[in-house]
Design an enzyme around this catalytic site. Structure first.
Site, PDB file in Angstrom:
ATOM      1  N   ARG A 175       0.807  -1.232   0.000  1.00 45.05           N
ATOM      2  CA  ARG A 175       0.000   0.000   0.000  1.00 45.05           C
ATOM      3  C   ARG A 175       0.837   1.279   0.000  1.00 45.05           C
ATOM      4  NH1 ARG A 175      -2.163  -3.633  -1.002  1.00 45.05           N
ATOM      5  NH2 ARG A 175      -3.987  -4.623  -0.082  1.00 45.05           N
ATOM      6  N   SER A 224     -10.547  -0.730   4.029  1.00 45.63           N
ATOM      7  CA  SER A 224      -9.726  -0.799   5.245  1.00 45.63           C
ATOM      8  C   SER A 224      -9.190   0.582   5.596  1.00 45.63           C
ATOM      9  CB  SER A 224      -8.551  -1.761   5.039  1.00 45.63           C
ATOM     10  OG  SER A 224      -9.046  -3.061   4.897  1.00 45.63           O
ATOM     11  N   GLU A 294      -4.398   3.729   6.182  1.00 43.22           N
ATOM     12  CA  GLU A 294      -4.286   3.443   4.745  1.00 43.22           C
ATOM     13  C   GLU A 294      -5.021   4.537   3.965  1.00 43.22           C
ATOM     14  OE1 GLU A 294      -5.116  -0.593   3.529  1.00 43.22           O
ATOM     15  OE2 GLU A 294      -5.986   0.096   1.631  1.00 43.22           O
TER      16      GLU A 294
HETATM   17  C1  LIG Z   1     -15.662  -1.191   0.036  1.00 35.84           C
HETATM   18  C2  LIG Z   1     -14.189  -0.923  -0.267  1.00 35.84           C
HETATM   19  C3  LIG Z   1     -13.323  -1.990  -0.368  1.00 35.84           C
HETATM   20  C4  LIG Z   1     -11.959  -1.756  -0.632  1.00 35.84           C
HETATM   21  N1  LIG Z   1     -11.123  -2.825  -0.759  1.00 35.84           N
HETATM   22  C5  LIG Z   1      -9.817  -2.605  -1.071  1.00 35.84           C
HETATM   23  C6  LIG Z   1      -8.923  -3.715  -1.236  1.00 35.84           C
HETATM   24  O1  LIG Z   1      -9.284  -4.882  -1.139  1.00 35.84           O
HETATM   25  N2  LIG Z   1      -7.633  -3.442  -1.521  1.00 35.84           N
HETATM   26  C7  LIG Z   1      -7.175  -2.169  -1.651  1.00 35.84           C
HETATM   27  O2  LIG Z   1      -5.976  -1.988  -1.929  1.00 35.84           O
HETATM   28  N3  LIG Z   1      -7.991  -1.112  -1.492  1.00 35.84           N
HETATM   29  C8  LIG Z   1      -9.304  -1.299  -1.207  1.00 35.84           C
HETATM   30  N4  LIG Z   1     -10.132  -0.221  -1.052  1.00 35.84           N
HETATM   31  C9  LIG Z   1      -9.572   1.143  -1.109  1.00 35.84           C
HETATM   32  C10 LIG Z   1      -9.585   1.807  -2.521  1.00 35.84           C
HETATM   33  O3  LIG Z   1     -10.591   1.241  -3.339  1.00 35.84           O
HETATM   34  C11 LIG Z   1      -8.230   1.680  -3.195  1.00 35.84           C
HETATM   35  O4  LIG Z   1      -7.217   2.332  -2.458  1.00 35.84           O
HETATM   36  C12 LIG Z   1      -8.249   2.289  -4.620  1.00 35.84           C
HETATM   37  O5  LIG Z   1      -7.057   1.979  -5.265  1.00 35.84           O
HETATM   38  C13 LIG Z   1      -8.466   3.796  -4.623  1.00 35.84           C
HETATM   39  O6  LIG Z   1      -8.748   4.166  -5.958  1.00 35.84           O
HETATM   40  P1  LIG Z   1      -9.550   5.505  -6.257  1.00 35.84           P
HETATM   41  O7  LIG Z   1      -9.618   5.689  -7.741  1.00 35.84           O
HETATM   42  O8  LIG Z   1     -10.853   5.498  -5.559  1.00 35.84           O
HETATM   43  O9  LIG Z   1      -8.565   6.564  -5.625  1.00 35.84           O
HETATM   44  P2  LIG Z   1      -8.936   7.862  -4.760  1.00 35.84           P
HETATM   45  O10 LIG Z   1      -9.577   7.443  -3.493  1.00 35.84           O
HETATM   46  O11 LIG Z   1      -9.676   8.824  -5.615  1.00 35.84           O
HETATM   47  O12 LIG Z   1      -7.483   8.395  -4.440  1.00 35.84           O
HETATM   48  C14 LIG Z   1      -6.623   7.653  -3.594  1.00 35.84           C
HETATM   49  C15 LIG Z   1      -5.202   8.211  -3.738  1.00 35.84           C
HETATM   50  O13 LIG Z   1      -4.761   7.977  -5.065  1.00 35.84           O
HETATM   51  C16 LIG Z   1      -4.373   9.215  -5.662  1.00 35.84           C
HETATM   52  N5  LIG Z   1      -4.708   9.159  -7.095  1.00 35.84           N
HETATM   53  C17 LIG Z   1      -5.878   8.807  -7.657  1.00 35.84           C
HETATM   54  N6  LIG Z   1      -5.785   8.861  -8.998  1.00 35.84           N
HETATM   55  C18 LIG Z   1      -4.540   9.289  -9.281  1.00 35.84           C
HETATM   56  C19 LIG Z   1      -3.825   9.580 -10.497  1.00 35.84           C
HETATM   57  N7  LIG Z   1      -4.387   9.432 -11.698  1.00 35.84           N
HETATM   58  N8  LIG Z   1      -2.556  10.004 -10.400  1.00 35.84           N
HETATM   59  C20 LIG Z   1      -1.957  10.155  -9.191  1.00 35.84           C
HETATM   60  N9  LIG Z   1      -2.563   9.904  -8.011  1.00 35.84           N
HETATM   61  C21 LIG Z   1      -3.840   9.471  -8.070  1.00 35.84           C
HETATM   62  C22 LIG Z   1      -5.178  10.281  -4.932  1.00 35.84           C
HETATM   63  O14 LIG Z   1      -4.565  11.562  -5.049  1.00 35.84           O
HETATM   64  C23 LIG Z   1      -5.150   9.731  -3.526  1.00 35.84           C
HETATM   65  O15 LIG Z   1      -3.926  10.043  -2.890  1.00 35.84           O
HETATM   66  C24 LIG Z   1     -11.490  -0.422  -0.790  1.00 35.84           C
HETATM   67  C25 LIG Z   1     -12.396   0.647  -0.701  1.00 35.84           C
HETATM   68  C26 LIG Z   1     -13.732   0.405  -0.453  1.00 35.84           C
HETATM   69  C27 LIG Z   1     -14.691   1.567  -0.390  1.00 35.84           C
END
Ligand SMILES: Cc1cc2nc3c(=O)[nH]c(=O)nc-3n(C[C@H](O)[C@H](O)[C@H](O)COP(=O)(O)OP(=O)(O)OC[C@H]3O[C@@H](n4cnc5c(N)ncnc54)[C@H](O)[C@@H]3O)c2cc1C
Length: 303
Positions: A175, A224, A294
Site C-alpha cells: 500500500r 480498510s 491506509e
Molecule cells: C468497500 C471498499 C473496499 C476496498 N477494498 C480494497 C482492497 O481490497 N484493496 C485495496 O488496496 N484497497 C481497497 N479499497 C480502497 C480503494 O478502493 C483503493 O485504495 C483504490 O485503489 C483507490 O482508488 P480511487 O480511484 O478510488 O482513488 P482515490 O480514493 O480517488 O485516491 C486515492 C489516492 O490515489 C491518488 N490518485 C488517484 N488517482 C490518481 C492519479 N491518476 N494520479 C496520481 N494519483 C492518483 C489520490 O490523489 C489519492 O492520494 C477499498 C475501498 C472500499 C470503499
C-alpha cells in the site's frame, strides 16, 4: 484567501471546471467540504494543457473514485483533477500486455482481462477505485497487487509535460509507492498478464461473494482504514480492543469487519477522523501498536 480561490482560469476550460464543488459527491464515505476548483478533463491532452495554466504553487489533487479518501469538512484548497470518465481507454496491445488509462475502474480491468483470457487480474474486481488510485496506493486484494503487473506508466508533471516511466523507477511495497519524482499524476499504465484461457467470470463472482460475506460492502466506507501492522491484522487488534460497533457522532466501527469505519448516521469528516484517532489511541494503549492509516486524509477542518 488562497491563490486558487482568486484565480480566473482561461475560458477554454470553463465548461469542465466547477467552483466550490462538494467533495462529498466524489468520495465513497460521502463526506468532504468543497474543492476550490474541480476539473473534469476531456482527455490526457486536455489535462496537460490545463495543468500548464494552473498557477505555480496551487495544490493539485488527483481523484479517481474517491474510495480511499477522507476529505475534511472545510474542503480542499487548490484544484482537483477528476480522472474517472475521462481517461477511460482499455486496450490489448500484445498477447499479454494491456494499455489502461488511469480513470478506468479496476473492476472493468478484471472483467475485460477474463474476456481476453488473461490473468491473474481477477483481484482487481475487489478494488472499487480507478487504475490511477490503484497505482498511487499499490492497491491489492486476494493476494494480487497492482504494481506486480506494471511494465511502465505515463505520467504528467506540474508543467504539463507527459512522459513514460519504467516500473523499475518506482519502489512499490504494501500500500505504498515511492515515485522518482513527487507531484506527477498517472495518466495510464501498461500492465502485463499471463495467458489464462480458462479464466472465467465465475472466479470473479466467487471472490466478490467471499468478500461480501466478511465486509460491509454497500455501506458507505473507504475499505480498510488502517494498514496491517507487520505480522498482524489491524481488524484483529481493533476487535480485541472491544471497538467493534463503537460509535462517535455518525461514524461507526463496522460490526461486520473491524478495520472498516462506516458512515452510518450522517457522519461528518470530523466524526470519522475523531473515530480514527480514538481507535489508534485505544489500540496503542492496549497493545503498544500504533496503527497507520491506509486512507488518505486531505483538506482543511471546518471553520
Ligand atoms: C468497500 C471498499 C473496499 C476496498 N477494498 C480494497 C482492497 O481490497 N484493496 C485495496 O488496496 N484497497 C481497497 N479499497 C480502497 C480503494 O478502493 C483503493 O485504495 C483504490 O485503489 C483507490 O482508488 P480511487 O480511484 O478510488 O482513488 P482515490 O480514493 O480517488 O485516491 C486515492 C489516492 O490515489 C491518488 N490518485 C488517484 N488517482 C490518481 C492519479 N491518476 N494520479 C496520481 N494519483 C492518483 C489520490 O490523489 C489519492 O492520494 C477499498 C475501498 C472500499 C470503499
Amino acid at each position: 484567501m488562497s491563490a486558487a480561490a482568486t484565480w480566473a482560469p482561461a475560458p477554454e476550460f470553463s465548461d469542465r471546471l466547477r467552483r466550490n464543488e462538494p467533495m462529498s459527491r466524489h468520495t465513497s464515505w460521502h463526506v468532504g467540504g468543497p474543492a476550490d476548483w474541480y476539473f473534469e478533463p476531456r482527455d490526457r491532452t486536455d489535462i496537460a494543457a490545463f495543468i500548464g495554466v494552473v498557477p505555480a504553487g496551487t495544490p493539485l489533487h488527483w481523484v479517481g473514485l474517491g474510495s480511499n479518501l477522507l476529505v475534511r469538512d472545510g474542503g480542499l484548497r487548490g484544484v482537483v483533477i477528476a480522472t474517472h470518465g475521462a481517461l477511460s481507454r482499455l486496450e490489448r496491445v500484445s498477447p499479454t500486455a494491456v494499455d489502461v488509462e488511469a480513470g478506468v475502474p479496476c473492476a472493468r480491468i478484471a472483467r475485460q482481462c477474463v474476456k481476453w483470457g488473461l490473468g491473474p487480474a481477477e483481484f482487481f474486481a475487489g478494488i472499487p477505485g480507478t487504475l490511477g488510485g490503484a497505482l498511487a496506493m499499490n492497491a491489492g486484494a486476494f493476494g494480487g497487487e497492482t504494481w506486480t503487473h506494471v511494465v511502465d506508466v505515463d505520467v504528467v508533471d506540474r508543467s504539463g509535460t507527459i512522459r513514460t516511466r519504467a516500473a523499475a523507477e518506482y519502489r512499490a511495497t504494501y500500500r505504498h509507492v515511492a515515485a522518482p519524482v513527487a507531484d506527477e499524476g498517472y495518466l495510464a499504465a501498461r500492465l502485463c498478464f499471463e495467458p489464462r484461457p480458462d479464466a472465467s467470470q465465475d472466479e470473479i463472482r466467487d471472490l466478490l461473494a467471499r468478500r461480501k460475506a466478511s465486509q460491509p460492502i454497500g455501506d458507505w466506507s473507504c475499505g480498510s482504514v488502517f494498514t496491517n501492522p507487520p505480522g498482524d491484522h489491524a481488524a484483529r487488534l481493533i476487535e480485541a480492543a472491544g471497538l467493534k460497533g463503537y460509535r462517535l457522532g455518525g461514524a461507526e466501527v463496522s460490526l461486520k469487519h473491524a478495520n472498516f469505519i462506516v458512515n452510518e448516521h450522517g457522519a461528518t469528516a470530523a466524526d470519522l477522523e475523531r473515530l480514527i484517532a480514538h481507535v489508534q489511541q485505544v489500540v496503542e494503549t492496549r497493545f503498544g501498536v500504533r496503527l497507520a492509516t491506509e486512507v488518505r486524509i486531505l483538506g482543511e477542518e471546518a471553520a
